[in-house]
Design a protein around this motif. Structure first.
Motif: not given
Length: 592
Positions: A297-306, A278-284
């Protein structure tokens, strides 16, 4: 009280009663503070104004800001931690200070939200070698408690910088002591003396008033800012749960539809995994809405991880089909009223999630194949434990969840060195963090001459790219240090050497023409009508600053700029490459 009611009540209180101007929240990528990957607090978009630049809407502001923090990502799933959250904030830019801010805070909590003042406790800064003890805040709190008929004895706690100092957001910039407000949620008041609000579950931190009166320099000094600022933050999710007497924000309407859909798709009922999804897909969903795309890399890496972490926990819940876009549609529907851009960008958001989920499932296939190879080596060497390095290799190379590695190992009668995996993972995190600290050190928040020049150069680069490639080119992010600029923009093809040469020549021609850089305040509609470039999928305040570089370019911007293009001397492109799907990246420098 519902979250939507809290949002409006907060804004209206400061607008109608204390003359603040409502400003719209900024994107999740800070436009004027490249020292961090994301907007982690409401202060990021206002860094230039905290440093003294006049804001178009005046000295008193109020907003609701989208924020994203990943420091505590491993704690998500408990009752309090989130990656994406909304922060309500009111601001004073060189206007009122501690006494007024504290009085406003108490009034809103008690008169507007009807919280019991007997349950309110506060903390203030205890002082150190950088700044003195905050005696002013102590006196203010004693007075406001007295006005409410509450004895302040034992209610004011003194803490160090760790608890009662905020900022800077990066390595340098505005910062200062803060005073935090806590609400006692226990039943037995007699036990309060045995606990400290900062480290007890009996208290919920609900609000933080930051008094930004210092500017941290690169050499570690804390100089006084040219003005005293107030920056406050009230967590929407946390206070909504408190007002509804819920144990967690996951139990409120902010998450109920999302969680119900996850449960409907699941065959297992694991509370932690449900909350993480719920948290990760809301953030994504919100990151994708700001046109950040999954990458390495960078912001895209955090998005992929979420996204991949959500898929991993979907696997634990027994969800077999592609599901991330289904949850995202619930998020979009639930949040479309305060954030209409979610609806406008729905097709893009869903498409990106489907593509990333498909890529990850392909990675899982390759990861399983690689696991079989590792298994054969174990059999040959008669080993029974898959090492931490081997399991981390599966995770890092194929995005292979450790839980699946454990499941496969169990099926084949072997174990996994989990502690070894954790050690490898931590080493990777430490290296990444050190790299990020170096990479994002400096930037516009330090307001140096070099970064100011490079920031102005990005305006020239942006316009030149549109002239050479077309009007579809839009800024997708930037990072500026004292040494170079990095500019991400929408374009789906590699630039040819001739195109890069033409862009470089256009920028240097403008520099040679010694064009003046002027600024005007105007409405967004007026800026549009004059042809100004802006991220118009995001909302702006009623008035904006528009920087004109002679007759060459006009762009909505809040950052510092030079006075004339001749200060840039010469512009040179170092590199052009792909940043993520449909986004290119240019790195460039100017002569010093």
């Amino acid at each position: 009280m519902l979250a939507k009611e809290l949002r409006r009540k907060y804004i209206e209180f400061f607008v109608k009663k204390y003359g603040h101007k409502e400003i719209d929240g900024s994107p999740l990528i800070p436009e004027n503070d490249p020292t961090v990957l994301f907007t982690t607090a409401g202060m990021h978009p206002l860094v230039p104004y905290l440093l003294g630049e006049p804001h178009p809407e005046g000295k008193r502001l109020v907003d609701c800001q989208k924020c994203l923090r990943t420091d505590d990502i491993d704690e998500v799933g408990d009752d309090t931690h989130l990656t994406f959250f909304e922060m309500l904030g009111n601001w004073s830019l060189g206007d009122y200070f501690k006494e007024e801010a504290i009085n406003m805070s108490m009034e809103f909590l008690v008169e507007e939200l009807k919280l019991d003042p007997r349950r309110l406790y506060v903390s203030v800064f205890n002082g150190d070698e950088d700044a003195p003890k905050d005696e002013c805040s102590i006196r203010c709190w004693e007075e406001v408690f007295k006005k409410k008929g509450v004895d302040s004895s034992g209610r004011i706690f003194m803490y160090t910088k760790k608890e009662n100092w905020w900022g800077p957001a990066g390595t340098t910039g505005p910062c200062g002591p803060c005073t935090e407000m806590y609400y006692f949620v226990g039943d037995d008041f007699s036990v309060i003396g045995d606990y400290h609000p900062a480290n007890s579950d009996l208290f919920v931190e609900i609000w933080n008033d930051v008094f930004m009166e210092y500017n941290k320099k690169e050499d570690g000094r804390f100089d006084k800012l040219i003005q005293n600022n107030v920056d406050t933050g009230l967590g929407l999710e946390r206070v909504t749960a408190l007002l509804q007497k819920k144990k967690s924000h996951y139990d409120t309407e902010l998450f109920s539809n999302i969680i119900n859909k996850i449960k409907e798709l699941s065959t297992n009922d694991i509370k932690g995994s449900i909350r993480i999804i719920a948290d990760h897909l809301r953030a994504a969903t919100f990151l994708l809405c700001d046109k950040i795309t999954p990458s390495n890399v960078d912001q895209g890496y955090i998005l992929r991880r979420l996204i991949r972490r959500a898929i991993r926990h979907g696997h634990k819940l027994g969800i077999e089909k592609r599901f991330t876009h289904i949850i995202s549609e619930i998020v979009i529907n639930d949040y479309k009223d305060p954030y209409i851009a979610l609806l406008e960008n729905k097709d893009f958001i869903i498409e990106q999630l489907q593509q990333e989920e498909q890529k990850f499932f392909e990675a899982l296939k390759h990861g399983e194949k690689e696991f079989r190879k590792l298994l054969s080596k174990l059999i040959e060497t008669e080993r029974k434990v898959l090492s931490g390095e081997e399991s981390f290799y599966l995770y890092e190379t194929y995005g292979f969840p450790i839980e699946i590695t454990q499941e496969l190992a169990k099926e084949n009668g072997i174990d996994v060195d989990i502690e070894g995996f954790k050690e490898s993972y931590k080493r990777h995190q430490d290296l990444s963090r050190k790299g990020a600290e170096h990479k994002f050190r400096g930037g516009l928040s330090d307001n140096t001459v070099e970064t100011t020049k490079l920031h102005t150069a990005t305006h020239l680069l942006h316009k030149a790219l549109r002239m050479v490639l077309g009007d579809h080119v839009e800024q997708r992010g930037s990072n500026i240090t004292a040494e170079r600029l990095r500019f991400d923009f929408s374009h789906d093809a590699k630039l040819t050497p001739d195109q890069l040469k033409e862009v470089e020549e256009i920028v240097n021609d403008v520099i040679a023409r010694a064009l003046p850089v002027d600024v005007q305040e105007m409405t967004v509609d007026e800026a549009k009508s004059r042809g100004a470039i802006g991220l118009f999928e995001h909302k702006y305040s009623e008035k904006v600053k528009v920087y004109s570089i002679g007759d060459f370019s006009m762009e909505i911007c809040g950052g510092p700029h030079i006075k004339n293009t001749k200060e840039l001397k010469k512009f040179r492109i170092l590199k052009e490459q792909s940043s993520s799907a449909g986004v290119r990246r240019i790195k460039a420098v100017i002569e010093k």
